[in-house]
Design an enzyme around this catalytic site. Sequence first.
Site, mmCIF file in Angstrom:
data_model
loop_
_atom_site.group_PDB
_atom_site.id
_atom_site.type_symbol
_atom_site.label_atom_id
_atom_site.label_comp_id
_atom_site.label_asym_id
_atom_site.label_seq_id
_atom_site.Cartn_x
_atom_site.Cartn_y
_atom_site.Cartn_z
ATOM 1 N N LYS A 1 0.690 -0.755 -0.040
ATOM 2 C CA LYS A 1 -0.395 0.267 0.045
ATOM 3 C C LYS A 1 0.539 1.128 0.100
ATOM 4 O O LYS A 1 1.231 1.535 0.545
ATOM 5 C CB LYS A 1 -0.895 -0.098 1.127
ATOM 6 C CG LYS A 1 -2.563 1.053 1.543
ATOM 7 C CD LYS A 1 -2.041 1.182 2.502
ATOM 8 C CE LYS A 1 -3.581 2.284 2.830
ATOM 9 N NZ LYS A 1 -3.316 2.575 3.832
ATOM 10 N N GLY B 1 -8.323 8.963 8.967
ATOM 11 C CA GLY B 1 -8.360 9.507 10.642
ATOM 12 C C GLY B 1 -9.578 10.635 10.831
ATOM 13 O O GLY B 1 -10.275 10.950 11.758
ATOM 14 N N ALA C 1 -9.606 5.093 3.360
ATOM 15 C CA ALA C 1 -9.929 6.539 4.171
ATOM 16 C C ALA C 1 -10.671 7.170 4.591
ATOM 17 O O ALA C 1 -10.861 7.767 3.100
ATOM 18 C CB ALA C 1 -7.946 7.837 3.816
ATOM 19 N N GLY C 2 -10.903 8.001 5.150
ATOM 20 C CA GLY C 2 -12.187 8.503 5.492
ATOM 21 C C GLY C 2 -12.930 8.301 6.190
ATOM 22 O O GLY C 2 -14.209 8.759 6.648
ATOM 23 N N ASN D 1 -9.256 1.929 9.111
ATOM 24 C CA ASN D 1 -9.126 1.564 10.222
ATOM 25 C C ASN D 1 -9.952 2.081 11.423
ATOM 26 O O ASN D 1 -10.379 1.388 12.217
ATOM 27 C CB ASN D 1 -7.718 1.976 10.118
ATOM 28 C CG ASN D 1 -7.075 1.297 11.434
ATOM 29 O OD1 ASN D 1 -5.455 1.579 11.517
ATOM 30 N ND2 ASN D 1 -7.235 0.646 12.545
ATOM 31 N N THR D 2 -9.439 3.478 11.773
ATOM 32 C CA THR D 2 -9.541 4.257 12.785
ATOM 33 C C THR D 2 -10.876 4.431 12.843
ATOM 34 O O THR D 2 -11.024 4.321 13.947
ATOM 35 C CB THR D 2 -9.362 6.225 12.587
ATOM 36 O OG1 THR D 2 -8.307 6.050 11.953
ATOM 37 C CG2 THR D 2 -9.846 6.593 13.644
#
Lengths: 64, 256
Positions: B95, B156, B183-184, B205-206
Amino acid sequence: MKIVLNGDSREVQATTLADLLKECGYSGRVATAVNENFVSAPLRTSTTLNDGDRVEVLAPMQGG
Amino acid sequence: MRTFYGTELPNPLMLGTAQYPSPAILEQAFRESSAAVATVSLRREGAGGAGQTFWQMITDLDVHILPNTAGCHTVKEAVTTAHMAREVFGTDWIKLELIGHTDSLQPDVFQLVEAARILTDDGFQVFPYTTDDLIVGERLLEAGCEVLMPWGAPIGSGRGLNNEYALRAMRSEFPDTPLVVDAGIGLPSHAAHAMELGYDAVLLNTAVARAGEPATMARAMKLAIEAGQLAHQADPIEARDMAEASTPVIGKAFLT
């Protein structure tokens, strides 16, 4: 000989990268770089260290 | 189900391994999410050998490993990190993150394309974390990428899909390329939204790791992604500006 290992300056006896890993207790899955250049595992034995070298030893870590 | 460099994933969720309250909760989250891919990283190994413990846990998850180049700001740094990751994790997948802006963590797309070309030539299978710019997408494909991973919003931030128009345009422009919103994502509805647009996977993830109940959120993400995927397959209706009665008018009683 004094080198910088993972950002910390230290005095070591080892003269090759392979010996440095042994001396510092590294085992298992790690990847290495000397002076910002990747050194693959098969080349560690023949990679000699010089005073002031910057060595990075990286391992698996959490990531996103 | 779309394949990623020849690998067919049983589930279109790619889940990060950072920021969980504990290793046990990370494991629970992965079980609940049914994620097929775990993103991981490389960091300096301390005397305690924490990296080896983490490696064992990730191995036990029995998922595909996708190492990242998180935190890299130059082509050289990213390429070197990728080589180190390939040796440690035993995979050609990478990645590719090349950060260009400190606050937004926006990718530096110029360096991204350059690094992607170098890594592809070196035999890597590159998953580029990119913006939703079509021309950059084209350049990444020309560089050898077979997957594109545009951001939904800054890493994040949990803002969801900041620019649906651009993400739709990407889907339309690259119909045969596996696309991942990376992301986001903050909520399951965001993940569902990405899948409704026809994206092939979501990387997050977050949203899970920092939720009050990560394992529960992981399950919610799984269900939302499945719902969004089904919705896309079901060919959704187009939005309209005006109402259109769904109940037939014919046969209505005259009661006024």
